[in-house]
Design a protein around this motif. Structure first.
Motif, PDB file in Angstrom:
ATOM      1  N   PHE A 377       6.340  59.457  79.417  1.00  0.00           N
ATOM      2  CA  PHE A 377       6.560  57.956  79.849  1.00  0.00           C
ATOM      3  C   PHE A 377       5.871  56.422  79.236  1.00  0.00           C
ATOM      4  CE2 PHE A 377       2.149  57.046  82.286  1.00  0.00           C
ATOM      5  CZ  PHE A 377       1.406  59.138  81.511  1.00  0.00           C
ATOM      6  N   GLY A 378       5.948  55.752  80.180  1.00  0.00           N
ATOM      7  CA  GLY A 378       5.689  54.363  79.399  1.00  0.00           C
ATOM      8  C   GLY A 378       6.535  53.568  78.051  1.00  0.00           C
ATOM      9  N   HIS A 379       7.680  54.122  78.610  1.00  0.00           N
ATOM     10  CA  HIS A 379       8.789  53.258  77.859  1.00  0.00           C
ATOM     11  C   HIS A 379       9.529  51.778  78.388  1.00  0.00           C
ATOM     12  CE1 HIS A 379       9.375  57.046  77.639  1.00  0.00           C
ATOM     13  NE2 HIS A 379      10.017  56.827  76.838  1.00  0.00           N
ATOM     14  N   GLY A 380       8.695  51.234  79.155  1.00  0.00           N
ATOM     15  CA  GLY A 380       8.197  49.692  79.742  1.00  0.00           C
ATOM     16  C   GLY A 380       9.919  48.990  79.310  1.00  0.00           C
ATOM     17  N   HIS A 381       9.891  48.111  78.870  1.00  0.00           N
ATOM     18  CA  HIS A 381      11.589  47.676  78.680  1.00  0.00           C
ATOM     19  C   HIS A 381      12.573  48.252  78.285  1.00  0.00           C
ATOM     20  CE1 HIS A 381       9.892  43.092  79.359  1.00  0.00           C
ATOM     21  NE2 HIS A 381       8.934  44.085  79.582  1.00  0.00           N
ATOM     22  N   TYR A 382      12.390  49.595  77.448  1.00  0.00           N
ATOM     23  CA  TYR A 382      12.768  50.608  76.622  1.00  0.00           C
ATOM     24  C   TYR A 382      13.610  51.684  77.173  1.00  0.00           C
ATOM     25  CZ  TYR A 382      11.995  45.950  73.991  1.00  0.00           C
ATOM     26  OH  TYR A 382      11.256  44.918  73.448  1.00  0.00           O
ATOM     27  N   GLY A 383      13.272  52.645  78.391  1.00  0.00           N
ATOM     28  CA  GLY A 383      13.076  53.445  78.881  1.00  0.00           C
ATOM     29  C   GLY A 383      14.583  53.650  78.873  1.00  0.00           C
ATOM     30  N   LEU A 384      15.612  52.730  78.948  1.00  0.00           N
ATOM     31  CA  LEU A 384      16.823  53.596  79.004  1.00  0.00           C
ATOM     32  C   LEU A 384      17.596  53.840  77.767  1.00  0.00           C
ATOM     33  CD1 LEU A 384      20.051  53.853  80.599  1.00  0.00           C
ATOM     34  CD2 LEU A 384      20.679  51.795  79.577  1.00  0.00           C
ATOM     35  N   THR A 385      17.103  52.638  77.226  1.00  0.00           N
ATOM     36  CA  THR A 385      17.463  52.574  75.179  1.00  0.00           C
ATOM     37  C   THR A 385      16.895  54.427  74.875  1.00  0.00           C
ATOM     38  OG1 THR A 385      17.890  50.632  75.113  1.00  0.00           O
ATOM     39  CG2 THR A 385      16.997  52.026  73.037  1.00  0.00           C
ATOM     40  N   GLN A 386      15.678  54.885  75.186  1.00  0.00           N
ATOM     41  CA  GLN A 386      15.402  55.759  74.381  1.00  0.00           C
ATOM     42  C   GLN A 386      14.756  56.726  75.654  1.00  0.00           C
ATOM     43  OE1 GLN A 386      11.464  53.783  73.441  1.00  0.00           O
ATOM     44  NE2 GLN A 386      11.791  53.123  72.213  1.00  0.00           N
ATOM     45  N   GLY A 387      15.918  57.002  76.605  1.00  0.00           N
ATOM     46  CA  GLY A 387      15.539  58.342  77.408  1.00  0.00           C
ATOM     47  C   GLY A 387      16.242  59.711  76.208  1.00  0.00           C
ATOM     48  N   PRO A 388      17.274  59.839  76.349  1.00  0.00           N
ATOM     49  CA  PRO A 388      17.361  60.371  75.201  1.00  0.00           C
ATOM     50  C   PRO A 388      17.342  61.747  74.578  1.00  0.00           C
ATOM     51  CG  PRO A 388      19.939  59.492  75.701  1.00  0.00           C
ATOM     52  CD  PRO A 388      18.972  58.378  76.231  1.00  0.00           C
ATOM     53  N   THR A 389      16.449  59.968  73.650  1.00  0.00           N
ATOM     54  CA  THR A 389      15.570  60.275  72.186  1.00  0.00           C
ATOM     55  C   THR A 389      14.694  61.394  72.289  1.00  0.00           C
ATOM     56  OG1 THR A 389      16.690  58.657  70.738  1.00  0.00           O
ATOM     57  CG2 THR A 389      15.007  59.733  70.267  1.00  0.00           C
ATOM     58  N   THR A 390      13.525  60.702  73.859  1.00  0.00           N
ATOM     59  CA  THR A 390      12.730  61.774  74.451  1.00  0.00           C
ATOM     60  C   THR A 390      13.452  62.596  74.970  1.00  0.00           C
ATOM     61  OG1 THR A 390      11.588  58.985  75.110  1.00  0.00           O
ATOM     62  CG2 THR A 390      10.426  60.368  76.426  1.00  0.00           C
ATOM     63  N   GLY A 391      13.854  62.974  75.782  1.00  0.00           N
ATOM     64  CA  GLY A 391      14.759  64.110  76.307  1.00  0.00           C
ATOM     65  C   GLY A 391      14.404  66.007  75.051  1.00  0.00           C
ATOM     66  N   ASP A 392      14.928  64.914  73.731  1.00  0.00           N
ATOM     67  CA  ASP A 392      14.966  65.695  72.871  1.00  0.00           C
ATOM     68  C   ASP A 392      13.800  65.713  72.238  1.00  0.00           C
ATOM     69  OD1 ASP A 392      16.095  66.668  70.497  1.00  0.00           O
ATOM     70  OD2 ASP A 392      16.201  65.559  69.071  1.00  0.00           O
ATOM     71  N   ILE A 393      13.081  64.727  71.789  1.00  0.00           N
ATOM     72  CA  ILE A 393      11.941  65.269  71.329  1.00  0.00           C
ATOM     73  C   ILE A 393      10.955  66.480  72.265  1.00  0.00           C
ATOM     74  CG2 ILE A 393       9.133  63.984  70.409  1.00  0.00           C
ATOM     75  CD1 ILE A 393      11.075  61.449  69.875  1.00  0.00           C
ATOM     76  N   ILE A 394      11.062  65.796  73.304  1.00  0.00           N
ATOM     77  CA  ILE A 394       9.922  67.145  74.343  1.00  0.00           C
ATOM     78  C   ILE A 394      10.824  68.461  74.206  1.00  0.00           C
ATOM     79  CG2 ILE A 394       9.208  66.403  76.412  1.00  0.00           C
ATOM     80  CD1 ILE A 394       7.941  64.930  75.975  1.00  0.00           C
ATOM     81  N   THR A 395      12.174  68.260  73.998  1.00  0.00           N
ATOM     82  CA  THR A 395      12.453  69.489  74.100  1.00  0.00           C
ATOM     83  C   THR A 395      11.650  70.344  72.748  1.00  0.00           C
ATOM     84  OG1 THR A 395      14.296  69.166  75.788  1.00  0.00           O
ATOM     85  CG2 THR A 395      14.799  71.049  74.161  1.00  0.00           C
ATOM     86  N   ARG A 396      12.117  69.773  72.011  1.00  0.00           N
ATOM     87  CA  ARG A 396      11.416  70.057  70.415  1.00  0.00           C
ATOM     88  C   ARG A 396       9.754  70.860  70.639  1.00  0.00           C
ATOM     89  NH1 ARG A 396      15.657  68.918  65.751  1.00  0.00           N
ATOM     90  NH2 ARG A 396      16.958  67.296  66.755  1.00  0.00           N
ATOM     91  N   LEU A 397       9.479  70.219  71.584  1.00  0.00           N
ATOM     92  CA  LEU A 397       7.610  70.572  71.437  1.00  0.00           C
ATOM     93  C   LEU A 397       7.719  71.211  72.451  1.00  0.00           C
ATOM     94  CD1 LEU A 397       6.386  66.736  71.690  1.00  0.00           C
ATOM     95  CD2 LEU A 397       5.982  67.832  69.922  1.00  0.00           C
ATOM     96  N   VAL A 398       8.488  71.472  73.200  1.00  0.00           N
ATOM     97  CA  VAL A 398       8.653  72.637  74.228  1.00  0.00           C
ATOM     98  C   VAL A 398       8.214  74.116  73.562  1.00  0.00           C
ATOM     99  CG1 VAL A 398       9.170  74.099  76.030  1.00  0.00           C
ATOM    100  CG2 VAL A 398       8.812  71.152  76.416  1.00  0.00           C
ATOM    101  N   PHE A 399      10.019  73.833  72.809  1.00  0.00           N
ATOM    102  CA  PHE A 399      10.860  75.002  71.965  1.00  0.00           C
ATOM    103  C   PHE A 399       9.689  74.732  70.450  1.00  0.00           C
ATOM    104  CE2 PHE A 399      13.910  75.074  75.163  1.00  0.00           C
ATOM    105  CZ  PHE A 399      14.455  76.233  74.940  1.00  0.00           C
ATOM    106  N   GLY A 400       8.405  73.926  70.690  1.00  0.00           N
ATOM    107  CA  GLY A 400       7.727  74.467  69.439  1.00  0.00           C
ATOM    108  C   GLY A 400       7.722  74.158  68.355  1.00  0.00           C
ATOM    109  N   GLU A 401       8.977  73.113  67.519  1.00  0.00           N
ATOM    110  CA  GLU A 401       9.887  73.037  66.592  1.00  0.00           C
ATOM    111  C   GLU A 401       9.490  71.093  65.863  1.00  0.00           C
ATOM    112  OE1 GLU A 401      13.742  72.210  67.478  1.00  0.00           O
ATOM    113  OE2 GLU A 401      14.077  75.007  68.419  1.00  0.00           O
TER     114      GLU A 401
END
Ligand SMILES: Cc1cc2nc3c(=O)[nH]c(=O)nc-3n(C[C@H](O)[C@H](O)[C@H](O)COP(=O)(O)OP(=O)(O)OC[C@H]3O[C@@H](n4cnc5c(N)ncnc54)[C@H](O)[C@@H]3O)c2cc1C
Length: 418
Positions: A377-401
């Motif tokens: 969270f905390g994406h300020g003015h760019y949550g649409l722009t950075q949504g898919p990238t954030t989803g990818d990063i969080i998923t990698r963290l969950v999967f320990g990658e």
């Protein structure tokens, strides 16, 4: 897909949470996405719809402190602080001001660039996988200034963009007339940034991402999360509707409301609502192919599926303060200045609350206290722009990658240490 199918709960179905849920599902996790609203119906509903990779410069920079008095005294200026909310805002403003050193600007710009370098590819990946590429246009953006001095005051930002390898160019009056016949910038000027894209419905795109997750077996729960707990054994999520969900991992992607949950798990972080407004014009009587941002008046005119959206302005107010729709009306006055032929038929107004950190950098992070909790969270003015990238990063963290970039600038605990 891996053979490992961890059970994950994602709280918040804005663009950020829906993207986290979609990526997790795609990797094989068992996902429950929870929101009290339907997907994409909060802040992600009414934004300007721009995927804006070159927006890397933070909002706090040297000299910004001198602007605060103007923000307090001009009720309809591009940025407004409500007097009654000032005392509550002081700690956040203090951090905001302190982060605006030359070094702070470079640090934030580099952190944003590391994300922004990936956003177009990551958006492409999601949209093409869910068959929604037709909801996005790759036209770039035209930035207009009412007067050359307004651009000159911001020239340093364009020079910094150049240093960071972003492209921009001046548009001649003749070029501008061909690109947007309806536009009149008077004695002003225009710039073109080719790498921007826009979506035809931010809420529609978010809903499609969430639906794709559900279509692949993800579970949807419309309810408000009241309690969250985490132990070594797993996470427990309690809802107002009386449900108790247990899972292996929890992702908090609840936008500006995330602190209410983070407080129960770790502690709160300085994320404040920075409100914006839109006026949506169903029959504007003018046609635009490009989004047009006004650098002088701080708003964007974006052509969308359901008309022309005028979105922007910034207002600091308490989370539960009533909206001031005069700010949405002012956007129409601004639009008339640039589009003399515009008609205001079928107008709707909206207010949304950007989740804003003082350093303008989002939180994409593991929890400091719980190995099975993640924050997005905390994406300020760019949550649409950075949504898919954030989803990818969080998923990698969950999967320990390996997430593919240094995540230290986005850490949840960065404010705790300073
Ligand atoms: C006027 C305006 C223009 C903008 N223009 C752009 C733009 O052009 N490009 C861009 O990239 N960004 C833009 N933004 C910013 C963008 O809209 C936000 O950054 C983004 O929507 C944040 O998404 P999110 O998923 O973090 O939050 P949200 O969309 O707010 O989603 C959070 C969700 O969490 C849910 N939630 C909260 N607490 C709970 C709970 N306890 N239980 C259950 N559910 C809960 C909420 O109901 C909400 O649906 C703009 C914003 C505004 C206001």
């Amino acid at each position: 897909m891996s053979d490992w199918n961890p059970r994950c709960v994602v709280v918040g179905a804005g663009t950020v949470g829906a993207s986290c849920a979609w990526h997790l599902k795609r990797r094989g996790a068992q996902v429950t996405l929870i929101d009290s609203e339907l997907p994409g119906m909060s802040t992600s509903y009414g934004n300007a719809g721009c995927i804006s990779p070159s927006h890397v410069i933070p909002f706090s920079y040297p000299g910004v402190g001198w602007k605060v008095p103007g923000w307090l005294f001009d009720p309809l200026g591009p940025l407004k602080i409500r007097w009654q909310d000032l005392p509550r805002l002081v700690p956040w403003l203090w951090r905001f001001w302190r982060s605006g050193t030359a070094a702070g600007v470079m640090r934030a710009a580099r952190a944003q660039k590391a994300l922004m370098d990936r956003v177009v590819t990551d958006f492409d990946q999601v949209l093409s996988a869910i068959g929604a590429s037709d909801m996005r246009r790759a036209m770039g953006v035209i930035v207009v200034y009412d007067r050359r001095e307004h651009f000159e005051a911001e020239r340093w930002q364009f020079e910094l963009l150049e240093q960071l390898d972003f492209e921009w160019e001046y548009l001649s009056p003749a070029e501008l007339r061909i690109m947007v016949p309806a536009l009149d910038v008077g004695t002003g000027m225009a710039i073109y940034l080719p790498d921007w894209q826009h979506v035809l419905s931010p809420a529609g795109v978010t809903a499609r991402i969430a639906e794709a997750c559900f279509g692949a077996g993800g579970e949807w729960l419309q309810d408000r999360v009241r309690s969250v707990r985490a132990t070594e054994q797993g996470v427990t999520v309690g809802t107002e509707g009386g449900r108790e969900l247990r899972a292996e991992y929890l992702v908090i992607a609840a936008g500006v409301w995330s602190n209410a949950l983070a407080r129960q798990l770790d502690y709160t972080v300085p994320v404040n609502p920075k409100r914006g407004y839109h006026s949506m014009i169903a029959q504007p009587g003018v046609e635009l192919d490009y989004p047009i941002e006004s650098g002088s008046r701080r708003f964007v005119m974006t052509p969308m599926a359901e008309g022309l959206r005028l979105a922007g302005t910034a207002e600091f107010a308490a989370l539960d303060a009533p909206p001031d729709y005069r700010r949405a009306r002012v956007l129409r006055e601004h639009a008339q200045r640039y589009l003399p032929g515009i008609r205001f038929e079928g107008v709707t107004e909206w207010m949304g609350q950007r989740p804003m950190t003082p350093d303008s950098i989002p939180i994409i992070s593991g929890s400091p206290g719980h190995r099975n909790v993640f924050y997005a969270f905390g994406h300020g003015h760019y949550g649409l722009t950075q949504g898919p990238t954030t989803g990818d990063i969080i998923t990698r963290l969950v999967f320990g990658e390996e997430p593919g970039l240094d995540l230290s600038p986005y850490r949840f605990d960065r404010f705790h240490k300073s």
